[in-house]
Design an enzyme around this catalytic site. Structure first.
Site, PDB file in Angstrom:
ATOM      1  N   SER A 212     -13.962 -43.611   5.016  1.00  0.00           N
ATOM      2  CA  SER A 212     -13.674 -42.648   6.378  1.00  0.00           C
ATOM      3  C   SER A 212     -13.231 -44.095   7.405  1.00  0.00           C
ATOM      4  O   SER A 212     -13.515 -43.754   8.609  1.00  0.00           O
ATOM      5  CB  SER A 212     -14.522 -42.030   6.740  1.00  0.00           C
ATOM      6  N   CYS A 213     -12.826 -45.223   7.168  1.00  0.00           N
ATOM      7  CA  CYS A 213     -12.834 -46.290   8.151  1.00  0.00           C
ATOM      8  C   CYS A 213     -11.811 -45.689   9.177  1.00  0.00           C
ATOM      9  O   CYS A 213     -10.664 -44.998   8.665  1.00  0.00           O
ATOM     10  CB  CYS A 213     -11.923 -47.564   7.256  1.00  0.00           C
TER      11      CYS A 213
END
Lengths: 193, 93, 118
Positions: A105-106
């Site tokens: 989920s960067c």
């Protein structure tokens, strides 16, 4: 989706963990509070919007931003002390950029704030690299045929932010008014301004 | 043997719920989990890649059923157990 | 440190399937792409994820892939951030030439002489 029961169970377990770690001298409640406050204070989509408005009104800043995003946003006081690199990708009349992290989920947290649930969903992560136009259409974005779409899958320590196109009819607007037009989704690439 | 987190291009997850939730946390415990994660990482108890590895190593069905911060909590628990900071099962009811 | 793969270098990603943490997603394994730019060095996450603190530091590259090369269709691009270990230079054209030469040599051997002598 978690039901109320699951939520109560995990809330109890998290409390128990925090208590255990306090007993072991690894954390204090005050330290955890501070960390949460800092997390929320440093991170807001208003930051990204301000960066975009500056780029729309200052060509020299824009070229610095596109060349070295991290250094340029530090001029405005953002990303101090971050080990991450910011890469700003520009939308033009013929190109459109959109951001994802398929593996986790960067996300450019400091400039965009905590990410929306859909960004972290398997549906978005699985599909946008495969069929970005269909995904963009679900967000209400219809691109002219022939637009080159690039999907940036953040698989390392670079964080990507989209520089949206400045809308027509905004020539007389102040930087602050322009920042007010920029939405979080526009900074991800799932909306246009 | 790609892991369950590696979903790029996987079919079947359906339509995207595009509703724009603006609240950073949906419950107080989620904020505590983030606070604990940042504190423990800051103290060098584990690094971010170990943490990612722990999330990805969840059994696939469990990973898919868990909410985002439930995954975080699971990873923190697994790492602390592995490193002997807490006992296995110590957080259970 | 000179970058092994300057911008514009044609690269191929490794086609391996490691039993540990990695940042080369399966959809991009064994695929051809082009280096956009170096991003700066960082610890190799495959090793760093073990937590032992001895991970090598490598250059990371933004690598652009054509949708057609990833999915067999589509006209978009996908850019991934990949550690140097995940990449090798794509010498596909050269190796096809080599292959053609090898075949020619084999043929010549079969015919009891070199192609030039015929």
């Amino acid at each position: 989706m978690s039901g109320d029961h699951t939520d109560a169970t995990i809330a109890r377990r998290v409390r128990r963990l925090e208590t255990l770690l306090e007993e072991k001298g690894l954390v204090t409640g005050e330290k955890v509070d501070e960390v949460i406050d800092a997390f929320l204070a440093e991170s807001s989509p208003a930051n990204g919007a301000r960066v975009v408005a500056r780029a729309w009104t200052d060509e020299a800043f824009k070229s610095r931003l596109l060349r070295d995003g991290t250094a340029a946003v530090r001029e405005l006081g953002y990303m101090d002390g971050s080990y991450q690199r910011l890469r700003v990708v520009e939308n033009t009349a013929t190109t459109h950029n959109v951001i994802v992290c398929t593996l986790c989920s960067c996300y450019p947290l400091r400039l965009l704030g905590p990410s929306p649930s859909w960004y972290k969903s398997e549906a978005y992560r699985s599909r946008v690299v495969r069929e970005p136009r269909a995904v963009l259409a679900e967000f209400g974005v219809e691109l002219p045929p022939g637009t080159q779409v690039t999907v940036w899958d953040s698989s390392a320590e670079s964080r990507y932010m989209v520089l949206p196109r400045r809308p027509e009819g905004t020539a007389g607007m102040s930087e602050e008014e322009l920042a007010g037009l920029v939405t979080r989704n526009a900074l991800i690439g799932t909306a246009v301004v | 043997m790609a892991r369950i987190n590696d979903v790029g291009g996987t079919q079947g997850f359906g339509a995207i719920d595009t509703s724009d939730d603006t609240e950073p946390f949906h419950a107080d415990w989620e904020a505590r989990v983030v606070g604990l994660f940042n504190t423990l990482r800051g103290q060098g108890v584990f690094n971010t890649n170990e943490f990612r590895d722990a999330i990805e190593s969840m059994p696939p069905a469990e990973y898919l059923a868990a909410s985002y911060y439930e995954r975080w909590f699971t990873a923190i628990r697994v790492l602390l157990e592995r490193k002997g900071v807490i006992e296995p099962g110590e957080l259970d009811d | 440190m000179t970058d092994r793969f300057p911008p514009g270098t044609r690269v191929r990603t490794f086609h391996h399937d490691p039993p540990h943490h990695t940042r080369l997603p399966r959809y991009a394994r064994g695929k051809r792409g082009v280096v956009v730019e170096p991003e700066g060095p960082d610890e190799l996450p495959d090793i760093s994820a073990r937590g032992s603190g001895d991970a090598p530091v490598e250059q990371i590259y933004a690598v652009r892939f054509e949708a057609r090369d990833l999915w067999g269709e589509g006209d978009h691009h996908v850019v991934l951030d990949l550690w140097e270990s995940y990449l090798e230079e794509d010498l596909a054209e050269d190796s096809e030439d080599d292959l053609a030469e090898d075949l020619e040599d084999d043929l010549a051997d079969d015919l009891g002489g070199t192609a030039d002598e015929r």
